[in-house]
Write a protein that holds these residues in place. Sequence first.
Motif, PDB file in Angstrom:
ATOM      1  N   VAL A 283       0.784  -1.112   0.163  1.00  0.00           N
ATOM      2  CA  VAL A 283      -0.024  -0.108  -0.145  1.00  0.00           C
ATOM      3  C   VAL A 283       0.979   1.290  -0.188  1.00  0.00           C
ATOM      4  CG1 VAL A 283      -1.870   1.219   1.207  1.00  0.00           C
ATOM      5  CG2 VAL A 283      -1.696  -1.325   1.265  1.00  0.00           C
ATOM      6  N   VAL A 284       0.929   2.043  -1.005  1.00  0.00           N
ATOM      7  CA  VAL A 284       1.765   3.204  -1.273  1.00  0.00           C
ATOM      8  C   VAL A 284       0.904   4.362  -1.558  1.00  0.00           C
ATOM      9  CG1 VAL A 284       3.765   4.000  -2.570  1.00  0.00           C
ATOM     10  CG2 VAL A 284       3.415   1.560  -2.485  1.00  0.00           C
ATOM     11  N   ASP A 285       1.411   5.253  -0.854  1.00  0.00           N
ATOM     12  CA  ASP A 285       0.524   6.570  -0.765  1.00  0.00           C
ATOM     13  C   ASP A 285       1.870   7.855  -1.034  1.00  0.00           C
ATOM     14  OD1 ASP A 285       1.113   8.319   1.635  1.00  0.00           O
ATOM     15  OD2 ASP A 285       0.446   6.657   2.529  1.00  0.00           O
ATOM     16  N   ASN A 286       1.291   8.762  -1.570  1.00  0.00           N
ATOM     17  CA  ASN A 286       2.236  10.110  -1.918  1.00  0.00           C
ATOM     18  C   ASN A 286       1.856  11.220  -0.801  1.00  0.00           C
ATOM     19  OD1 ASN A 286      -0.215  10.882  -2.571  1.00  0.00           O
ATOM     20  ND2 ASN A 286       0.410  11.758  -4.589  1.00  0.00           N
ATOM     21  N   GLY A 287       1.650  10.766   0.562  1.00  0.00           N
ATOM     22  CA  GLY A 287       1.411  11.836   1.416  1.00  0.00           C
ATOM     23  C   GLY A 287       2.671  12.301   2.103  1.00  0.00           C
ATOM     24  N   PRO A 288       2.584  12.954   3.202  1.00  0.00           N
ATOM     25  CA  PRO A 288       3.599  13.821   3.800  1.00  0.00           C
ATOM     26  C   PRO A 288       4.843  12.644   4.552  1.00  0.00           C
ATOM     27  CG  PRO A 288       1.818  14.091   5.054  1.00  0.00           C
ATOM     28  CD  PRO A 288       1.328  13.405   3.996  1.00  0.00           C
ATOM     29  N   GLY A 289       4.182  11.684   4.732  1.00  0.00           N
ATOM     30  CA  GLY A 289       5.095  10.751   5.164  1.00  0.00           C
ATOM     31  C   GLY A 289       5.168  10.498   6.874  1.00  0.00           C
ATOM     32  N   ILE A 290       5.370   9.499   7.458  1.00  0.00           N
ATOM     33  CA  ILE A 290       5.372   9.330   8.938  1.00  0.00           C
ATOM     34  C   ILE A 290       6.329   9.867   9.681  1.00  0.00           C
ATOM     35  CG2 ILE A 290       5.503   7.635  10.855  1.00  0.00           C
ATOM     36  CD1 ILE A 290       4.336   5.596   8.729  1.00  0.00           C
ATOM     37  N   ARG A 295       8.408   6.524  13.570  1.00  0.00           N
ATOM     38  CA  ARG A 295       8.549   5.210  12.551  1.00  0.00           C
ATOM     39  C   ARG A 295       8.985   3.943  13.389  1.00  0.00           C
ATOM     40  NH1 ARG A 295      11.943   8.933   8.095  1.00  0.00           N
ATOM     41  NH2 ARG A 295      10.365  10.372   7.374  1.00  0.00           N
ATOM     42  N   GLU A 296       9.503   3.942  14.448  1.00  0.00           N
ATOM     43  CA  GLU A 296      10.107   2.947  15.180  1.00  0.00           C
ATOM     44  C   GLU A 296       8.826   2.374  15.939  1.00  0.00           C
ATOM     45  OE1 GLU A 296      12.679   0.957  14.591  1.00  0.00           O
ATOM     46  OE2 GLU A 296      13.327   2.420  12.954  1.00  0.00           O
ATOM     47  N   ARG A 297       7.717   3.194  16.298  1.00  0.00           N
ATOM     48  CA  ARG A 297       6.741   2.874  17.242  1.00  0.00           C
ATOM     49  C   ARG A 297       5.508   2.768  16.640  1.00  0.00           C
ATOM     50  NH1 ARG A 297       5.859   6.597  20.840  1.00  0.00           N
ATOM     51  NH2 ARG A 297       6.760   8.500  19.800  1.00  0.00           N
ATOM     52  N   ILE A 298       5.483   2.937  15.302  1.00  0.00           N
ATOM     53  CA  ILE A 298       3.905   2.905  14.789  1.00  0.00           C
ATOM     54  C   ILE A 298       2.998   1.817  15.024  1.00  0.00           C
ATOM     55  CG2 ILE A 298       4.629   4.705  12.986  1.00  0.00           C
ATOM     56  CD1 ILE A 298       4.796   2.348  11.044  1.00  0.00           C
ATOM     57  N   PHE A 299       3.731   0.541  15.140  1.00  0.00           N
ATOM     58  CA  PHE A 299       2.822  -0.480  15.505  1.00  0.00           C
ATOM     59  C   PHE A 299       2.606  -0.949  16.882  1.00  0.00           C
ATOM     60  CE2 PHE A 299       5.034  -1.521  11.165  1.00  0.00           C
ATOM     61  CZ  PHE A 299       3.997  -1.541  10.611  1.00  0.00           C
ATOM     62  N   TYR A 300       3.009   0.055  17.730  1.00  0.00           N
ATOM     63  CA  TYR A 300       2.860  -0.090  19.125  1.00  0.00           C
ATOM     64  C   TYR A 300       1.467   0.402  19.358  1.00  0.00           C
ATOM     65  CZ  TYR A 300       8.097  -0.483  20.282  1.00  0.00           C
ATOM     66  OH  TYR A 300       9.355  -0.944  20.012  1.00  0.00           O
ATOM     67  N   PRO A 301       0.680  -0.434  20.299  1.00  0.00           N
ATOM     68  CA  PRO A 301      -0.536   0.323  20.774  1.00  0.00           C
ATOM     69  C   PRO A 301      -0.590   1.328  21.505  1.00  0.00           C
ATOM     70  CG  PRO A 301      -0.064  -1.401  22.425  1.00  0.00           C
ATOM     71  CD  PRO A 301       1.225  -1.405  21.346  1.00  0.00           C
ATOM     72  N   LEU A 302      -1.840   2.235  21.001  1.00  0.00           N
ATOM     73  CA  LEU A 302      -2.067   3.620  21.676  1.00  0.00           C
ATOM     74  C   LEU A 302      -1.126   4.545  21.011  1.00  0.00           C
ATOM     75  CD1 LEU A 302      -3.032   2.531  25.218  1.00  0.00           C
ATOM     76  CD2 LEU A 302      -4.616   2.540  23.181  1.00  0.00           C
ATOM     77  N   VAL A 303      -0.373   4.324  19.984  1.00  0.00           N
ATOM     78  CA  VAL A 303       0.479   5.343  19.353  1.00  0.00           C
ATOM     79  C   VAL A 303      -0.020   5.858  18.177  1.00  0.00           C
ATOM     80  CG1 VAL A 303       2.828   5.672  18.477  1.00  0.00           C
ATOM     81  CG2 VAL A 303       2.804   4.331  20.554  1.00  0.00           C
ATOM     82  N   SER A 304      -0.321   6.886  17.903  1.00  0.00           N
ATOM     83  CA  SER A 304      -0.734   7.589  16.742  1.00  0.00           C
ATOM     84  C   SER A 304      -0.268   8.979  16.633  1.00  0.00           C
ATOM     85  CB  SER A 304      -2.211   7.854  17.270  1.00  0.00           C
ATOM     86  OG  SER A 304      -3.131   8.326  15.956  1.00  0.00           O
ATOM     87  N   GLY A 305      -0.152   9.235  15.060  1.00  0.00           N
ATOM     88  CA  GLY A 305       0.347  10.367  14.717  1.00  0.00           C
ATOM     89  C   GLY A 305      -0.725  11.400  14.423  1.00  0.00           C
ATOM     90  N   ARG A 306      -1.883  11.037  14.437  1.00  0.00           N
ATOM     91  CA  ARG A 306      -3.023  11.770  14.036  1.00  0.00           C
ATOM     92  C   ARG A 306      -3.919  12.228  15.307  1.00  0.00           C
ATOM     93  NH1 ARG A 306      -8.158  10.052  13.021  1.00  0.00           N
ATOM     94  NH2 ARG A 306      -7.435   7.798  12.870  1.00  0.00           N
ATOM     95  N   GLU A 329       5.796  -4.532   7.308  1.00  0.00           N
ATOM     96  CA  GLU A 329       6.765  -3.440   7.472  1.00  0.00           C
ATOM     97  C   GLU A 329       6.411  -2.300   6.833  1.00  0.00           C
ATOM     98  OE1 GLU A 329      10.381  -5.167   5.877  1.00  0.00           O
ATOM     99  OE2 GLU A 329      10.852  -6.497   7.794  1.00  0.00           O
ATOM    100  N   CYS A 330       7.152  -1.200   7.213  1.00  0.00           N
ATOM    101  CA  CYS A 330       6.743   0.380   6.585  1.00  0.00           C
ATOM    102  C   CYS A 330       8.031   0.834   6.337  1.00  0.00           C
ATOM    103  CB  CYS A 330       5.929   0.936   7.745  1.00  0.00           C
ATOM    104  SG  CYS A 330       5.884   2.620   7.109  1.00  0.00           S
ATOM    105  N   ASP A 331       8.008   1.721   5.002  1.00  0.00           N
ATOM    106  CA  ASP A 331       9.147   2.261   4.812  1.00  0.00           C
ATOM    107  C   ASP A 331       8.675   3.698   4.653  1.00  0.00           C
ATOM    108  OD1 ASP A 331      11.601   3.191   4.045  1.00  0.00           O
ATOM    109  OD2 ASP A 331      11.287   2.662   1.844  1.00  0.00           O
ATOM    110  N   SER A 332       8.969   4.751   5.052  1.00  0.00           N
ATOM    111  CA  SER A 332       8.495   6.181   4.790  1.00  0.00           C
ATOM    112  C   SER A 332       9.388   7.104   4.753  1.00  0.00           C
ATOM    113  CB  SER A 332       7.417   6.401   6.021  1.00  0.00           C
ATOM    114  OG  SER A 332       6.725   7.487   5.832  1.00  0.00           O
ATOM    115  N   GLU A 333       8.855   8.228   3.822  1.00  0.00           N
ATOM    116  CA  GLU A 333       9.599   9.567   3.652  1.00  0.00           C
ATOM    117  C   GLU A 333       8.804  10.528   3.234  1.00  0.00           C
ATOM    118  OE1 GLU A 333      11.681   8.536  -0.818  1.00  0.00           O
ATOM    119  OE2 GLU A 333      12.905   8.255   1.119  1.00  0.00           O
ATOM    120  N   PRO A 334       9.112  11.747   3.196  1.00  0.00           N
ATOM    121  CA  PRO A 334       8.104  12.748   2.513  1.00  0.00           C
ATOM    122  C   PRO A 334       7.901  12.378   1.221  1.00  0.00           C
ATOM    123  CG  PRO A 334       9.809  13.570   4.160  1.00  0.00           C
ATOM    124  CD  PRO A 334      10.295  12.267   3.917  1.00  0.00           C
ATOM    125  N   GLY A 335       6.531  12.398   0.893  1.00  0.00           N
ATOM    126  CA  GLY A 335       6.114  12.106  -0.525  1.00  0.00           C
ATOM    127  C   GLY A 335       5.838  10.605  -0.919  1.00  0.00           C
TER     128      GLY A 335
END
Length: 346
Positions: A283-290, A295-306, A329-335
């Motif tokens: 699943v690939v998106d062209n958003g601002p990135g994480i 990035r190292e904690r996005i799969f932990y419970p109750l951790v949200s960037g929104r 797994e996740c790989d993220s950068e701006p864009g």
Amino acid sequence: MAASPFSGLDLLATPVILVDEELRVVHTNPAAEDLFSFSLKNAVSQPLEQLFIDSAELVASLEDVLGHGWSYSGRDLILTRPGQASLHLNCLTTPIENSAARFLVEFRPIDQQLKLAREQRQMDQQQANRELIRNLAHEIRNPLGGLRGSAQLLEHELDRPELREYTQVIIKEADRLQLLLDRLLTPHRPPQFAPLNIHEVLERVRTLVLAEFPDGIRIERDYDASLPDLHGDKEQLIQSVLNIVRNAAQALNGRGEIELRSRARRQVTLAKQRYKLALELQVVDNGPGIPEELRERIFYPLVSGRDGGTGLGLTLSQTFVQHHHGSLECDSEPGRTCFTIMLPLE
């Protein structure tokens, strides 16, 4: 035609590069050509530092070897060829006595070792998270039921309607917390495996997200139609992919592009088990990135960037994927943000 004095190295499966005292390439064996994607013809006589973008550490070590005449062993060295992904390598440099070459540089890729170690950490963390969540949810559920019941009894004793607004707040908030607890405990339901077409899962997700974000979100499809059926729990896989795609749409603020991509991958190791064939779903998106700090904690419970996010969506996705003996797994950068799900097809 005279045989090369280094032809014996060409039989090795280990990537090897020979360099002279000026740190110019004298010879590379086929394994090194495959690993670094260059040819012997183009590499010979080139300074080693020009073959890689980030070779400063390696070159400095070789210069040290040249000055002292000892061997050099480097661990977790990162080298990047122009226009290619970085490689994680162990490196062993040995001085040799030869009229043409001065050092033999042997490389051992460790990407697979790092991947296995990362997967094991994720599994251990996920198990710890599940135990913590389950214990916490059970501890909260009993007093929460008591609070709701007491509020209902109190409401029947109140004569003034305006006071009942307060008891309604208590009841509604208790119901909201109960719903959250139910979501926390949902992953513990064992999966119901059956043959399914992964593209039916993706199409269902695509329909749901486009209905939720009708204006501004484009979801492109790049499917491998030759993929065989997957043995899995359809509802869990729909929820897993839906959480990821919905997060992407929210990160795009309802305007942007998401791509759903499916591919077959051969000889894949998942959870320490080797599979001849696996499904790679991206699943690939062209958003601002994480944000980097998440990035190292996005799969932990109750951790949200929104703002307003529960931080449970990706945790549930990872749990459901692990129920299928896969990895997320996740790989993220701006864009560009890419979530990759790997599932065995055997």
